[in-house]
Design a protein around this motif. Sequence first.
Motif, PDB file in Angstrom:
ATOM      1  N   PRO A  60       0.847  -1.200   0.000  1.00  9.39           N
ATOM      2  CA  PRO A  60       0.000   0.000   0.000  1.00  9.39           C
ATOM      3  C   PRO A  60       0.879   1.245   0.000  1.00  9.39           C
ATOM      4  CG  PRO A  60      -0.751  -1.585   1.632  1.00  9.39           C
ATOM      5  CD  PRO A  60       0.578  -2.081   1.120  1.00  9.39           C
ATOM      6  N   HIS A  61       0.470   2.252  -0.770  1.00  5.97           N
ATOM      7  CA  HIS A  61       1.271   3.474  -0.880  1.00  5.97           C
ATOM      8  C   HIS A  61       0.387   4.633  -1.323  1.00  5.97           C
ATOM      9  CE1 HIS A  61       1.169   1.667  -4.887  1.00  5.97           C
ATOM     10  NE2 HIS A  61       1.288   2.894  -5.364  1.00  5.97           N
ATOM     11  N   VAL A  62       0.854   5.839  -1.047  1.00  5.78           N
ATOM     12  CA  VAL A  62       0.214   7.043  -1.568  1.00  5.78           C
ATOM     13  C   VAL A  62       0.928   7.423  -2.859  1.00  5.78           C
ATOM     14  CG1 VAL A  62      -0.538   7.878   0.700  1.00  5.78           C
ATOM     15  CG2 VAL A  62       1.678   8.598  -0.213  1.00  5.78           C
ATOM     16  N   ALA A  63       0.285   8.236  -3.668  1.00  9.64           N
ATOM     17  CA  ALA A  63       0.927   8.740  -4.880  1.00  9.64           C
ATOM     18  C   ALA A  63       2.043   9.705  -4.474  1.00  9.64           C
ATOM     19  CB  ALA A  63      -0.094   9.452  -5.755  1.00  9.64           C
ATOM     20  N   PRO A  64       3.181   9.680  -5.170  1.00  5.14           N
ATOM     21  CA  PRO A  64       4.285  10.562  -4.806  1.00  5.14           C
ATOM     22  C   PRO A  64       4.006  12.029  -5.120  1.00  5.14           C
ATOM     23  CG  PRO A  64       4.807   9.384  -6.825  1.00  5.14           C
ATOM     24  CD  PRO A  64       3.505   8.817  -6.300  1.00  5.14           C
ATOM     25  N   ARG A  65       3.018  12.271  -5.989  1.00  8.07           N
ATOM     26  CA  ARG A  65       2.620  13.619  -6.409  1.00  8.07           C
ATOM     27  C   ARG A  65       1.337  13.443  -7.216  1.00  8.07           C
ATOM     28  NH1 ARG A  65       6.954  11.706  -8.399  1.00  8.07           N
ATOM     29  NH2 ARG A  65       6.750  10.651 -10.373  1.00  8.07           N
ATOM     30  N   ARG A  66       0.643  14.532  -7.506  1.00  7.10           N
ATOM     31  CA  ARG A  66      -0.521  14.450  -8.401  1.00  7.10           C
ATOM     32  C   ARG A  66      -0.010  14.089  -9.789  1.00  7.10           C
ATOM     33  NH1 ARG A  66      -3.046  19.268  -9.487  1.00  7.10           N
ATOM     34  NH2 ARG A  66      -4.873  18.112 -10.175  1.00  7.10           N
ATOM     35  N   GLN A  67      -0.525  12.995 -10.348  1.00  6.91           N
ATOM     36  CA  GLN A  67      -0.027  12.585 -11.657  1.00  6.91           C
ATOM     37  C   GLN A  67      -1.056  11.750 -12.406  1.00  6.91           C
ATOM     38  OE1 GLN A  67       3.550  10.404 -10.860  1.00  6.91           O
ATOM     39  NE2 GLN A  67       2.481   8.589 -10.142  1.00  6.91           N
ATOM     40  N   PHE A  68      -1.040  11.938 -13.715  1.00 10.16           N
ATOM     41  CA  PHE A  68      -1.797  11.051 -14.582  1.00 10.16           C
ATOM     42  C   PHE A  68      -0.965   9.809 -14.815  1.00 10.16           C
ATOM     43  CE2 PHE A  68      -4.195  14.857 -15.916  1.00 10.16           C
ATOM     44  CZ  PHE A  68      -5.483  14.336 -15.907  1.00 10.16           C
ATOM     45  N   VAL A  69      -1.615   8.660 -14.898  1.00  4.79           N
ATOM     46  CA  VAL A  69      -0.985   7.401 -15.293  1.00  4.79           C
ATOM     47  C   VAL A  69      -1.799   6.874 -16.473  1.00  4.79           C
ATOM     48  CG1 VAL A  69      -0.519   5.008 -14.620  1.00  4.79           C
ATOM     49  CG2 VAL A  69      -0.029   6.877 -13.026  1.00  4.79           C
ATOM     50  N   ILE A  70      -1.108   6.587 -17.572  1.00  2.00           N
ATOM     51  CA  ILE A  70      -1.746   6.073 -18.777  1.00  2.00           C
ATOM     52  C   ILE A  70      -1.214   4.666 -19.009  1.00  2.00           C
ATOM     53  CG2 ILE A  70      -2.146   6.439 -21.237  1.00  2.00           C
ATOM     54  CD1 ILE A  70      -1.298   9.452 -20.596  1.00  2.00           C
ATOM     55  N   VAL A  71      -2.092   3.675 -18.944  1.00  4.19           N
ATOM     56  CA  VAL A  71      -1.676   2.285 -19.137  1.00  4.19           C
ATOM     57  C   VAL A  71      -1.369   2.082 -20.622  1.00  4.19           C
ATOM     58  CG1 VAL A  71      -2.297  -0.144 -18.867  1.00  4.19           C
ATOM     59  CG2 VAL A  71      -3.118   1.541 -17.199  1.00  4.19           C
ATOM     60  N   LEU A  72      -0.178   1.554 -20.898  1.00  8.24           N
ATOM     61  CA  LEU A  72       0.263   1.324 -22.275  1.00  8.24           C
ATOM     62  C   LEU A  72       0.083  -0.131 -22.693  1.00  8.24           C
ATOM     63  CD1 LEU A  72       3.518   3.463 -22.128  1.00  8.24           C
ATOM     64  CD2 LEU A  72       1.267   4.150 -23.008  1.00  8.24           C
ATOM     65  N   GLY A  82     -11.587   1.334   0.941  1.00  7.37           N
ATOM     66  CA  GLY A  82     -12.799   0.588   1.285  1.00  7.37           C
ATOM     67  C   GLY A  82     -12.848  -0.813   0.702  1.00  7.37           C
ATOM     68  N   GLY A  83     -11.798  -1.211  -0.028  1.00 10.67           N
ATOM     69  CA  GLY A  83     -11.752  -2.545  -0.603  1.00 10.67           C
ATOM     70  C   GLY A  83     -12.213  -2.616  -2.050  1.00 10.67           C
ATOM     71  N   GLU A  84     -12.765  -1.511  -2.589  1.00 14.32           N
ATOM     72  CA  GLU A  84     -13.170  -1.537  -3.995  1.00 14.32           C
ATOM     73  C   GLU A  84     -11.934  -1.711  -4.873  1.00 14.32           C
ATOM     74  OE1 GLU A  84     -15.511   1.067  -7.428  1.00 14.32           O
ATOM     75  OE2 GLU A  84     -15.277   1.927  -5.419  1.00 14.32           O
ATOM     76  N   ARG A  85     -12.048  -2.599  -5.839  1.00 14.12           N
ATOM     77  CA  ARG A  85     -10.924  -2.918  -6.729  1.00 14.12           C
ATOM     78  C   ARG A  85     -11.405  -2.767  -8.169  1.00 14.12           C
ATOM     79  NH1 ARG A  85      -6.680  -7.680  -6.949  1.00 14.12           N
ATOM     80  NH2 ARG A  85      -6.833  -8.271  -9.129  1.00 14.12           N
ATOM     81  N   ARG A  86     -10.601  -2.082  -8.968  1.00 12.26           N
ATOM     82  CA  ARG A  86     -10.904  -1.937 -10.396  1.00 12.26           C
ATOM     83  C   ARG A  86      -9.690  -2.360 -11.197  1.00 12.26           C
ATOM     84  NH1 ARG A  86     -14.061   3.771 -11.426  1.00 12.26           N
ATOM     85  NH2 ARG A  86     -15.549   3.633  -9.696  1.00 12.26           N
ATOM     86  N   GLU A  87      -9.959  -2.952 -12.372  1.00 11.19           N
ATOM     87  CA  GLU A  87      -8.882  -3.367 -13.263  1.00 11.19           C
ATOM     88  C   GLU A  87      -8.780  -2.395 -14.434  1.00 11.19           C
ATOM     89  OE1 GLU A  87      -9.061  -7.466 -14.428  1.00 11.19           O
ATOM     90  OE2 GLU A  87      -9.237  -8.149 -12.341  1.00 11.19           O
ATOM     91  N   PHE A  88      -7.540  -2.189 -14.883  1.00 13.74           N
ATOM     92  CA  PHE A  88      -7.270  -1.235 -15.955  1.00 13.74           C
ATOM     93  C   PHE A  88      -6.336  -1.861 -16.979  1.00 13.74           C
ATOM     94  CE2 PHE A  88      -8.122   1.057 -12.032  1.00 13.74           C
ATOM     95  CZ  PHE A  88      -9.160   1.887 -12.428  1.00 13.74           C
ATOM     96  N   GLY A  89      -6.501  -1.443 -18.230  1.00 13.42           N
ATOM     97  CA  GLY A  89      -5.679  -1.975 -19.314  1.00 13.42           C
ATOM     98  C   GLY A  89      -5.292  -0.887 -20.288  1.00 13.42           C
ATOM     99  N   PRO A  90      -4.726  -1.273 -21.428  1.00 14.35           N
ATOM    100  CA  PRO A  90      -4.209  -0.310 -22.398  1.00 14.35           C
ATOM    101  C   PRO A  90      -5.234   0.773 -22.763  1.00 14.35           C
ATOM    102  CG  PRO A  90      -3.571  -2.525 -23.024  1.00 14.35           C
ATOM    103  CD  PRO A  90      -4.531  -2.658 -21.881  1.00 14.35           C
ATOM    104  N   GLY A  91      -4.773   2.005 -22.694  1.00 14.84           N
ATOM    105  CA  GLY A  91      -5.617   3.151 -23.019  1.00 14.84           C
ATOM    106  C   GLY A  91      -6.322   3.762 -21.830  1.00 14.84           C
ATOM    107  N   ASP A  92      -6.365   3.068 -20.701  1.00 16.97           N
ATOM    108  CA  ASP A  92      -7.015   3.636 -19.520  1.00 16.97           C
ATOM    109  C   ASP A  92      -6.153   4.750 -18.937  1.00 16.97           C
ATOM    110  OD1 ASP A  92      -9.360   2.102 -19.526  1.00 16.97           O
ATOM    111  OD2 ASP A  92      -8.412   0.483 -18.418  1.00 16.97           O
ATOM    112  N   VAL A  93      -6.836   5.809 -18.487  1.00 14.19           N
ATOM    113  CA  VAL A  93      -6.171   6.979 -17.919  1.00 14.19           C
ATOM    114  C   VAL A  93      -6.645   7.141 -16.483  1.00 14.19           C
ATOM    115  CG1 VAL A  93      -5.848   9.480 -18.123  1.00 14.19           C
ATOM    116  CG2 VAL A  93      -6.066   8.081 -20.199  1.00 14.19           C
ATOM    117  N   LEU A  94      -5.688   7.291 -15.569  1.00  9.45           N
ATOM    118  CA  LEU A  94      -5.994   7.475 -14.152  1.00  9.45           C
ATOM    119  C   LEU A  94      -5.311   8.747 -13.668  1.00  9.45           C
ATOM    120  CD1 LEU A  94      -5.095   4.222 -14.657  1.00  9.45           C
ATOM    121  CD2 LEU A  94      -6.298   4.104 -12.512  1.00  9.45           C
TER     122      LEU A  94
END
Length: 124
Positions: A60-72, A82-94
């Motif tokens: 478990p960790h916090v983000a090191p800074r505000r950042q977008f992550v784009i799955v390639l 709260g335990g909610e889990r989501r899966e992400f793949g190519p093209g997803d932007v967080l």
Amino acid sequence: MRYVRIHADGSGRSEFEDVEVTGKPGITVDGVPPLLLSGPFPAGSITFVEQPADAPDWEPHVAPRRQFVIVLTGRAAVTVSGGERREFGPGDVLLFEDTTGEGHVSTPLTADLSFAMVPLLPGS
């Protein structure tokens, strides 16, 4: 355009928020017809990240800074407080904004996980 925001609520617990950004017609460069543009989002750099095959499990960790992550490539899951889990793949932007509090857990699901990290400039 849609992205998923991961942020800490008032009590420091991380949570997901689905964000829709409406693009507006604009010119990006001469010779290209108007496209739908969202942003700009002031960013400082881009880092390309690949998950090594022998990497240990993520903690478990916090983000090191505000950042977008784009799955390639590949797939990963993110679990919030709260335990909610989501899966992400190519093209997803967080957009990771949980820089304080309990943080989240990222779990690579495939051996070919790669993503781009795009830190936002402070104050943006």
